[in-house]
Enzyme design. Structure first.
Site, PDB file in Angstrom:
ATOM      1  N   ASP A 241       9.152  -5.907   0.941  1.00 48.42           N
ATOM      2  CA  ASP A 241       9.382  -5.247  -0.351  1.00 48.42           C
ATOM      3  C   ASP A 241       9.137  -3.745  -0.295  1.00 48.42           C
ATOM      4  OD1 ASP A 241       9.895  -7.687  -1.560  1.00 48.42           O
ATOM      5  OD2 ASP A 241       7.935  -7.851  -2.515  1.00 48.42           O
ATOM      6  N   THR A 242       8.115  -3.330   0.433  1.00 52.57           N
ATOM      7  CA  THR A 242       7.633  -1.950   0.248  1.00 52.57           C
ATOM      8  C   THR A 242       7.439  -1.120   1.508  1.00 52.57           C
ATOM      9  OG1 THR A 242       5.325  -2.682   0.249  1.00 52.57           O
ATOM     10  CG2 THR A 242       6.439  -2.601  -1.894  1.00 52.57           C
TER      11      THR A 242
ATOM     12  N   GLU B 117      -5.453 -10.629   3.316  1.00 51.67           N
ATOM     13  CA  GLU B 117      -5.959  -9.251   3.329  1.00 51.67           C
ATOM     14  C   GLU B 117      -6.625  -8.913   2.001  1.00 51.67           C
ATOM     15  OE1 GLU B 117      -2.712  -6.643   4.340  1.00 51.67           O
ATOM     16  OE2 GLU B 117      -2.347  -7.691   6.231  1.00 51.67           O
TER      17      GLU B 117
END
Length: 199
Positions: free
Chosen positions: A48-49, A112
């Site tokens: 996505d990023t 994470e």
């Protein structure tokens, strides 16, 4: 093929043992803290990023002489994935979490995030094309234990309760959100440094 390798990695005793060792390190009564190697850990969903906000944020922070960690920039072939990521989280001062539409589909992202929250890092959320109320664990129970699902839900709830930045890719200015996020990160780092000097 990749998903089969990933499923094997997730279920292997080595990965579980390494995660346990990191969590034990967090809860140890020893006054010795891990040596800080990074100023900022950037947690994000690569699909996505990575090609936009995550890399631009990394580059902006580097240009300010900070030490950000972004997996695609800091890891080399041959690095052990979980060991390297977990170590980077534990040796960072603050974390930026870039939430996006496919973030909650990723075991890695949620792992994470949970480690970031468990290690009580200062977190700066960026909600990119998603609202905090839309965040929920979307990975299948087949790939995770109930304990992991609970851990991930807890971490997401903690993150939802933190004031963050929002970005709408249809209306927003990417350069502006990266600059604002970088400014906020610098402010938080200055606050942490001042706090450490007063101890």
């Amino acid at each position: 093929m990749i998903s089969r390798v990933f499923n094997f990695m997730k279920q292997s005793e080595t990965v579980q043992l390494n995660n346990k060792l990191f969590l034990d390190l967090l809860s140890s009564s020893s006054s010795a803290k891990p040596k800080i190697l990074h100023d900022v850990f950037i947690n994000h969903r690569g699909s996505d990023t990575k090609r936009n906000i995550a890399t631009l944020l990394y580059d902006n922070l580097k240009s300010r002489n900070l030490r950000p960690f972004l997996d695609s920039k800091n890891m080399k072939p041959g690095d052990k994935l979980f060991d390297h990521i977990n170590s980077a989280i534990l040796t960072s001062k603050v974390a930026v979490t870039v939430f996006s539409p496919n973030y909650c589909d990723s075991y890695f992202c949620l792992h994470e995030l949970a480690l970031i929250m468990e290690s009580r890092k200062r977190v700066i959320p960026i909600f990119c094309d998603i609202k905090p109320s839309q965040l929920d664990v979307m990975i299948e129970r087949v790939t995770c234990s109930d304990d992991e699902i609970q851990r991930f839900r807890w971490a997401l709830q903690e993150a939802k309760d933190i004031v963050g930045l929002t970005f709408d890719s249809y209306k927003g200015n990417l350069s502006e959100v990266v600059t604002v996020a970088s400014d906020v990160i610098v402010e938080r780092l200055v606050e942490l440094e001042a706090k450490d000097e007063n101890l």
